[in-house]
Design a protein around this motif. Structure first.
Motif, short mmCIF file in Angstrom:
data_model
loop_
_atom_site.label_atom_id
_atom_site.label_comp_id
_atom_site.label_asym_id
_atom_site.label_seq_id
_atom_site.Cartn_x
_atom_site.Cartn_y
_atom_site.Cartn_z
N THR A 13 3.00 89.77 -129.92
CA THR A 13 2.54 89.43 -131.27
C THR A 13 3.40 88.31 -131.86
OG1 THR A 13 4.01 90.97 -132.39
CG2 THR A 13 1.86 91.85 -131.64
N ALA A 14 2.88 87.70 -132.90
CA ALA A 14 3.65 86.67 -133.60
C ALA A 14 4.95 87.26 -134.15
CB ALA A 14 2.81 86.04 -134.71
N ASP A 15 4.91 88.50 -134.59
CA ASP A 15 6.12 89.14 -135.11
C ASP A 15 7.17 89.33 -134.01
OD1 ASP A 15 5.15 89.23 -137.70
OD2 ASP A 15 4.37 91.27 -137.51
N GLU A 16 6.72 89.68 -132.81
CA GLU A 16 7.67 89.84 -131.69
C GLU A 16 8.28 88.49 -131.30
OE1 GLU A 16 5.68 93.69 -129.44
OE2 GLU A 16 4.90 91.68 -129.00
N VAL A 17 7.46 87.45 -131.27
CA VAL A 17 7.98 86.11 -130.97
C VAL A 17 8.93 85.67 -132.08
CG1 VAL A 17 7.38 83.68 -130.66
CG2 VAL A 17 5.96 85.46 -129.60
N TRP A 18 8.53 85.91 -133.32
CA TRP A 18 9.37 85.51 -134.45
C TRP A 18 10.73 86.22 -134.41
CZ3 TRP A 18 9.63 81.61 -137.56
CH2 TRP A 18 10.56 81.66 -138.61
N ALA A 19 10.74 87.47 -133.99
CA ALA A 19 12.01 88.20 -133.91
C ALA A 19 13.00 87.49 -132.99
CB ALA A 19 11.77 89.63 -133.43
N LEU A 20 12.51 86.81 -131.99
CA LEU A 20 13.37 86.03 -131.09
C LEU A 20 13.73 84.68 -131.71
CD1 LEU A 20 11.45 86.75 -127.78
CD2 LEU A 20 13.64 87.74 -128.46
N LEU A 21 12.74 83.96 -132.23
CA LEU A 21 13.00 82.64 -132.82
C LEU A 21 13.88 82.72 -134.06
CD1 LEU A 21 9.57 80.78 -132.51
CD2 LEU A 21 11.62 80.54 -131.09
N ALA A 22 13.80 83.83 -134.78
CA ALA A 22 14.62 83.98 -135.99
C ALA A 22 16.11 84.04 -135.66
CB ALA A 22 14.20 85.24 -136.75
N ARG A 23 16.44 84.28 -134.41
CA ARG A 23 17.85 84.32 -133.99
C ARG A 23 18.30 83.00 -133.34
NH1 ARG A 23 17.25 89.52 -130.53
NH2 ARG A 23 19.28 88.91 -129.72
N LEU A 24 17.40 82.02 -133.28
CA LEU A 24 17.71 80.71 -132.72
C LEU A 24 18.91 80.09 -133.44
CD1 LEU A 24 16.69 78.50 -130.71
CD2 LEU A 24 15.35 77.58 -132.61
N GLY A 25 19.87 79.65 -132.67
CA GLY A 25 21.06 79.01 -133.24
C GLY A 25 22.12 79.96 -133.76
N SER A 26 21.90 81.26 -133.61
CA SER A 26 22.87 82.26 -134.09
C SER A 26 23.84 82.63 -132.95
CB SER A 26 22.14 83.51 -134.58
OG SER A 26 21.55 84.19 -133.47
N ASP A 27 24.81 83.47 -133.28
CA ASP A 27 25.76 83.94 -132.27
C ASP A 27 25.09 84.78 -131.19
OD1 ASP A 27 27.86 82.64 -133.50
OD2 ASP A 27 28.51 84.41 -134.62
N ASP A 28 23.99 85.46 -131.52
CA ASP A 28 23.29 86.29 -130.53
C ASP A 28 21.91 85.72 -130.20
OD1 ASP A 28 22.07 86.95 -132.94
OD2 ASP A 28 21.79 89.04 -132.40
N ASP A 29 21.84 84.40 -130.10
CA ASP A 29 20.61 83.69 -129.79
C ASP A 29 20.11 84.08 -128.40
OD1 ASP A 29 18.68 81.82 -129.00
OD2 ASP A 29 19.73 80.13 -129.93
N VAL A 31 17.28 82.93 -126.89
CA VAL A 31 16.33 82.01 -126.28
C VAL A 31 16.87 80.61 -125.96
CG1 VAL A 31 14.29 83.20 -127.15
CG2 VAL A 31 15.30 81.37 -128.51
N TRP A 32 17.90 80.14 -126.65
CA TRP A 32 18.39 78.79 -126.36
C TRP A 32 19.05 78.77 -124.99
CZ3 TRP A 32 17.18 74.27 -128.15
CH2 TRP A 32 17.91 73.16 -127.70
N PRO A 33 18.64 77.84 -124.11
CA PRO A 33 19.20 77.79 -122.75
C PRO A 33 20.66 77.32 -122.76
CG PRO A 33 17.27 76.35 -122.97
CD PRO A 33 17.57 76.90 -124.32
N LYS A 34 21.55 78.21 -122.39
CA LYS A 34 22.99 77.89 -122.39
C LYS A 34 23.34 76.91 -121.28
CE LYS A 34 23.50 81.28 -125.44
NZ LYS A 34 22.20 81.49 -125.98
N ALA A 35 22.60 76.94 -120.16
CA ALA A 35 22.91 76.12 -119.01
C ALA A 35 22.58 74.65 -119.22
CB ALA A 35 22.18 76.64 -117.77
#
Length: 141
Positions: A13-29, A31-35
Motif C-alpha cells: 500500500t501507499a502507507d507501507e511505501v510511505w513508512a519506508l520513504l518517511a525514514r529517508l535520510g534519517s539515522d535508520d534509513d 532504503v538509501w543505498p549505502k554502497a
C-alpha cells in the motif's frame, strides 16, 4: 533540460511505501543505498524547509504529503536561472500495489554536462537500488 524518471510498482500500500520513504535520510534509513558512495541526509527530520545534504549538493525538503508525495529543491540561496533542479517521489495506486515514481528535472549547462559525463549513470544506479530496497522493505511488512 534533464528529465529522468524511475518507477516501480511494488506489492504494498501507499502507507507501507510511505513508512519506508518517511525514514529517508534519517539515522535508520532503510532504503538509501549505502554502497553507492553518495550520502543522503536530512538531519533535521522530514519536514518542509528542512535541509537535505546529498553528497556535495544541497537541497531543501519541499513537499511532504504522507502516502502521496515527497519532493526536494535547491535552497533559495542556490537557485539561479542557470541551475534549477527538483526531484521527488510520487505514490499512486496501481492494481494491487503502489506505483513509486521518482522524477528528476533540471536545467543548466554545467549540470547537463556533468549529468552526461557521470552523474546520470550514478543517479540511475542509485535510484534502481533504492527502488529495490523499497520493494524488499514492503515485502517484509
Amino acid at each position: 533540460m534533464i528529465h529522468n524518471v524511475h518507477e516501480r510498482v511494488v506489492a504494498g500500500t501507499a502507507d507501507e511505501v510511505w513508512a519506508l520513504l518517511a525514514r529517508l535520510g534519517s539515522d535508520d534509513d532503510p532504503v538509501w543505498p549505502k554502497a553507492g558512495g553518495i550520502t543522503f541526509r536530512i538531519p533535521e527530520g522530514l519536514r518542509p524547509g528542512a535541509p537535505v545534504l546529498h553528497g556535495p549538493m544541497r537541497y531543501t525538503v519541499d513537499e511532504v504529503e504522507p502516502g502521496r508525495r515527497l519532493s526536494f529543491h535547491p535552497p533559495a540561496s542556490r537557485r539561479s536561472p542557470l541551475h534549477r533542479a527538483t526531484h521527488g517521489f510520487d505514490l499512486t495506486p496501481a492494481g494491487d500495489g503502489t506505483r513509486v515514481r521518482h522524477t528528476f528535472t533540471a536545467r543548466g549547462l554545467r549540470l547537463h554536462l556533468m549529468w552526461a559525463l557521470f552523474l546520470g549513470r550514478k543517479h540511475d544506479t542509485t535510484l534502481e537500488a533504492l527502488l529495490d530496497a523499497v520493494e524488499r522493505g514492503v515485502a517484509t511488512v
